[in-house]
Design an enzyme around this catalytic site. Structure first.
Site, PDB file in Angstrom:
ATOM      1  N   LEU A  20       0.833  -1.211   0.000  1.00  0.00           N
ATOM      2  CA  LEU A  20       0.000   0.000   0.000  1.00  0.00           C
ATOM      3  C   LEU A  20       0.859   1.248   0.000  1.00  0.00           C
ATOM      4  O   LEU A  20       0.357   2.360  -0.130  1.00  0.00           O
ATOM      5  CB  LEU A  20      -0.908   0.011   1.237  1.00  0.00           C
ATOM      6  CG  LEU A  20      -2.006  -1.044   1.276  1.00  0.00           C
ATOM      7  CD1 LEU A  20      -2.687  -1.044   2.635  1.00  0.00           C
ATOM      8  CD2 LEU A  20      -3.010  -0.803   0.175  1.00  0.00           C
ATOM      9  N   GLY A  21       2.150   1.071   0.223  1.00  0.00           N
ATOM     10  CA  GLY A  21       3.002   2.269   0.269  1.00  0.00           C
ATOM     11  C   GLY A  21       4.359   1.923   0.833  1.00  0.00           C
ATOM     12  O   GLY A  21       4.547   0.902   1.484  1.00  0.00           O
ATOM     13  N   GLY A  23       7.679   3.563   2.930  1.00  0.00           N
ATOM     14  CA  GLY A  23       8.107   4.729   3.720  1.00  0.00           C
ATOM     15  C   GLY A  23       9.596   4.630   3.983  1.00  0.00           C
ATOM     16  O   GLY A  23      10.238   3.660   3.596  1.00  0.00           O
ATOM     17  N   GLY A  26      10.062   1.660   6.419  1.00  0.00           N
ATOM     18  CA  GLY A  26       9.529   0.341   6.078  1.00  0.00           C
ATOM     19  C   GLY A  26       8.382   0.485   5.095  1.00  0.00           C
ATOM     20  O   GLY A  26       8.249   1.510   4.433  1.00  0.00           O
ATOM     21  N   VAL A  28       4.054  -0.686   3.922  1.00  0.00           N
ATOM     22  CA  VAL A  28       2.714  -1.024   4.399  1.00  0.00           C
ATOM     23  C   VAL A  28       2.107  -2.016   3.411  1.00  0.00           C
ATOM     24  O   VAL A  28       2.225  -1.814   2.198  1.00  0.00           O
ATOM     25  CB  VAL A  28       1.802   0.226   4.430  1.00  0.00           C
ATOM     26  CG1 VAL A  28       0.480  -0.103   5.110  1.00  0.00           C
ATOM     27  CG2 VAL A  28       2.492   1.368   5.151  1.00  0.00           C
ATOM     28  N   ASP A 139       1.408  16.500  13.238  1.00  0.00           N
ATOM     29  CA  ASP A 139       1.777  16.279  11.836  1.00  0.00           C
ATOM     30  C   ASP A 139       0.532  16.112  10.966  1.00  0.00           C
ATOM     31  O   ASP A 139       0.469  15.231  10.113  1.00  0.00           O
ATOM     32  CB  ASP A 139       2.669  15.025  11.742  1.00  0.00           C
ATOM     33  CG  ASP A 139       3.608  15.126  10.544  1.00  0.00           C
ATOM     34  OD1 ASP A 139       4.284  14.143  10.222  1.00  0.00           O
ATOM     35  OD2 ASP A 139       3.633  16.196   9.907  1.00  0.00           O
ATOM     36  N   LYS A 141      -1.621  16.629   8.051  1.00  0.00           N
ATOM     37  CA  LYS A 141      -1.478  17.038   6.648  1.00  0.00           C
ATOM     38  C   LYS A 141      -2.126  15.947   5.811  1.00  0.00           C
ATOM     39  O   LYS A 141      -2.320  14.827   6.300  1.00  0.00           O
ATOM     40  CB  LYS A 141      -0.007  17.239   6.281  1.00  0.00           C
ATOM     41  CG  LYS A 141       0.871  16.045   6.535  1.00  0.00           C
ATOM     42  CD  LYS A 141       2.352  16.362   6.327  1.00  0.00           C
ATOM     43  CE  LYS A 141       3.199  15.139   6.630  1.00  0.00           C
ATOM     44  NZ  LYS A 141       4.636  15.387   6.576  1.00  0.00           N
ATOM     45  N   ASN A 144      -1.054  12.323   5.943  1.00  0.00           N
ATOM     46  CA  ASN A 144      -1.270  11.508   7.155  1.00  0.00           C
ATOM     47  C   ASN A 144      -2.739  11.253   7.433  1.00  0.00           C
ATOM     48  O   ASN A 144      -3.107  10.920   8.561  1.00  0.00           O
ATOM     49  CB  ASN A 144      -0.641  12.209   8.370  1.00  0.00           C
ATOM     50  CG  ASN A 144       0.852  12.072   8.360  1.00  0.00           C
ATOM     51  OD1 ASN A 144       1.396  11.190   7.691  1.00  0.00           O
ATOM     52  ND2 ASN A 144       1.531  12.959   9.065  1.00  0.00           N
ATOM     53  N   ASP A 157      -0.820   7.816  11.332  1.00  0.00           N
ATOM     54  CA  ASP A 157       0.614   8.044  11.475  1.00  0.00           C
ATOM     55  C   ASP A 157       0.958   8.914  12.671  1.00  0.00           C
ATOM     56  O   ASP A 157       1.359  10.064  12.530  1.00  0.00           O
ATOM     57  CB  ASP A 157       1.187   8.678  10.209  1.00  0.00           C
ATOM     58  CG  ASP A 157       2.709   8.563  10.238  1.00  0.00           C
ATOM     59  OD1 ASP A 157       3.340   8.757   9.207  1.00  0.00           O
ATOM     60  OD2 ASP A 157       3.242   8.253  11.328  1.00  0.00           O
ATOM     61  N   THR A 175       7.421  18.071   4.651  1.00  0.00           N
ATOM     62  CA  THR A 175       7.071  19.421   4.244  1.00  0.00           C
ATOM     63  C   THR A 175       7.129  20.397   5.422  1.00  0.00           C
ATOM     64  O   THR A 175       6.838  20.042   6.552  1.00  0.00           O
ATOM     65  CB  THR A 175       5.635  19.459   3.664  1.00  0.00           C
ATOM     66  OG1 THR A 175       5.277  20.819   3.482  1.00  0.00           O
ATOM     67  CG2 THR A 175       4.648  18.831   4.649  1.00  0.00           C
TER      68      THR A 175
HETATM   69  N1  AK7 Z   1      -4.924   2.161   3.035  1.00  0.00           N
HETATM   70  C1  AK7 Z   1      -4.268   2.153   4.247  1.00  0.00           C
HETATM   71  N2  AK7 Z   1      -4.916   1.702   5.329  1.00  0.00           N
HETATM   72  C2  AK7 Z   1      -4.305   1.702   6.504  1.00  0.00           C
HETATM   73  N3  AK7 Z   1      -3.022   2.131   6.683  1.00  0.00           N
HETATM   74  C3  AK7 Z   1      -2.354   2.582   5.627  1.00  0.00           C
HETATM   75  N4  AK7 Z   1      -1.078   3.007   5.793  1.00  0.00           N
HETATM   76  C4  AK7 Z   1      -0.439   2.976   7.093  1.00  0.00           C
HETATM   77  C5  AK7 Z   1      -0.816   4.259   7.834  1.00  0.00           C
HETATM   78  C6  AK7 Z   1      -0.072   4.281   9.123  1.00  0.00           C
HETATM   79  C7  AK7 Z   1      -0.585   4.059  10.360  1.00  0.00           C
HETATM   80  N5  AK7 Z   1       0.302   4.182  11.360  1.00  0.00           N
HETATM   81  C8  AK7 Z   1       1.497   4.487  10.941  1.00  0.00           C
HETATM   82  N6  AK7 Z   1       2.523   4.655  11.823  1.00  0.00           N
HETATM   83  C9  AK7 Z   1       3.761   4.976  11.384  1.00  0.00           C
HETATM   84  O1  AK7 Z   1       4.010   5.078  10.194  1.00  0.00           O
HETATM   85  N7  AK7 Z   1       4.654   5.137  12.377  1.00  0.00           N
HETATM   86  C10 AK7 Z   1       5.954   5.529  12.182  1.00  0.00           C
HETATM   87  C11 AK7 Z   1       6.492   5.761  10.916  1.00  0.00           C
HETATM   88  C12 AK7 Z   1       7.821   6.194  10.842  1.00  0.00           C
HETATM   89  C13 AK7 Z   1       8.594   6.384  11.978  1.00  0.00           C
HETATM   90  C14 AK7 Z   1       7.993   6.121  13.200  1.00  0.00           C
HETATM   91  C15 AK7 Z   1       8.814   6.335  14.427  1.00  0.00           C
HETATM   92  F1  AK7 Z   1       9.731   5.378  14.457  1.00  0.00           F
HETATM   93  F2  AK7 Z   1       9.391   7.534  14.333  1.00  0.00           F
HETATM   94  F3  AK7 Z   1       8.041   6.276  15.490  1.00  0.00           F
HETATM   95  C16 AK7 Z   1       6.712   5.697  13.329  1.00  0.00           C
HETATM   96  S1  AK7 Z   1       1.572   4.650   9.261  1.00  0.00           S
HETATM   97  C17 AK7 Z   1      -2.957   2.610   4.374  1.00  0.00           C
HETATM   98 BR1  AK7 Z   1      -2.014   3.300   2.882  1.00  0.00          BR
END
Ligand code: AK7
Length: 272
Positions: A20-21, A23, A26, A28, A139, A141, A144, A157, A175
């Site tokens: 799904l993406g 980052g 890592g 998703v 954050d 935006k 997120n 996020d 950004t």
């Molecule tokens: N269609 C979808 N349906 C559901 N989810 C989707 N994407 C995942 C969304 C997220 C939820 N939670 C997240 N958390 C983090 O990313 N945490 C994160 C990230 C970097 C560093 C860090 C840290 F290390 F700095 F804490 C912590 S990303 C999608 Br697309």
């Protein structure tokens, strides 16, 4: 039952689906929980990357924070687990994907008034809930925010969220367009940084780009610090009024989230 809180989840409980993406930390994937067929999204964070960026405490804080936030417009952290190399965050699957893709794919690259008003109500409601739980998102935006199958927004996020008040340094990754003045000046800040971001978000919903966007970091800083906003003629007066009540230098002058939800421009589009 088998899913009581003591159940030890593992990658073997899930069939991994498409990506799904991608980052920095890592990726998703959508995944299906084998026993129930339930669709989830699994964010895989590599421990090596987390350690290298000294983000261990941040991940633990995110898990601590997000596992206690239960609101229909906040993406639920369902569970988490880890193996020797990775941390897995299991979150609810938002079938509508990322909000910024809906924004860029909209005609004229912006949302109609009614959609912008309904969306900003949901974001204000989710952020008010966070603040009642002493959490600053920091954050907010389009990148997120996700869209559920129902069309409702899901704030996601919490990788950068903190407990209020805070002056934790935030590395300027991503950004700058959404940074409030007090964070640029690295002053102590409180929940009202999120109020500022909601003002920037509403502008971006209606215009298709954030109010202070310019090439070059210091030009963007200068425009934020001088509150240099230009409203295109198509912006309705009610929306201009609401944005101007959120984009205030002094954080205590920013409209409350209750005030956002009750604002006449927002209220007129709230269907049942
Ligand atoms: N269609 C979808 N349906 C559901 N989810 C989707 N994407 C995942 C969304 C997220 C939820 N939670 C997240 N958390 C983090 O990313 N945490 C994160 C990230 C970097 C560093 C860090 C840290 F290390 F700095 F804490 C912590 S990303 C999608 Br697309």
């Amino acid at each position: 039952d088998a899913y009581g809180s003591s159940y030890k989840w593992s990658p073997r409980d899930f069939e991994l689906g498409s990506s799904l993406g991608q980052g920095k930390f890592g990726h998703v994937h959508v995944a299906r929980e084998k026993k129930t067929g339930f669709l989830v999204a699994i964010k895989t964070l590599f421990k090596s990357q987390i350690v290298k960026s000294k983000c261990e405490r941040q991940v633990m804080r995110e898990i601590e924070i997000q596992s206690h936030l239960k609101h229909s417009n906040i993406l639920r952290l369902l569970t988490w687990f880890h193996d020797e190399r990775r941390i897995y965050l299991v979150v609810e699957f938002a079938a509508g994907g990322e909000l910024y893709k809906h924004l860029t794919n909209s005609p004229q690259g912006r949302f109609p008034e009614s959609k912008a008003a309904r969306y900003i109500y949901q974001v204000a409601d989710a952020v008010e809930y966070c603040h009642q739980h002493h959490v600053i998102h920091r954050d907010i935006k389009p990148e997120n925010i996700l869209v559920a199958f129902s069309g409702d927004l899901k704030l996601a996020d919490f990788g950068w969220s903190v407990h209020a008040p805070s002056e934790r340094r935030k590395t300027m990754c991503g950004t700058l367009d959404y940074l409030p003045p007090e964070m640029i000046k690295r002053e102590v800040y409180d929940v009202s940084v999120d109020h500022w971001c909601i003002g920037v978000l509403l502008y971006e919903f209606l215009v298709g780009k954030p109010p202070f966007e310019t090439e070059g970091e210091d030009k963007t800083y200068a425009r934020i610090l001088s509150l240099d906003i230009v409203y295109p003629s198509h912006i309705p007066d009610g929306a201009k009024d609401l944005i101007s009540k959120l984009l205030r230098h002094s954080s205590k002058d920013r409209l409350s989230l209750e005030g956002v939800k009750k604002h006449y421009w927002v209220q007129q589009f709230q269907t049942v």
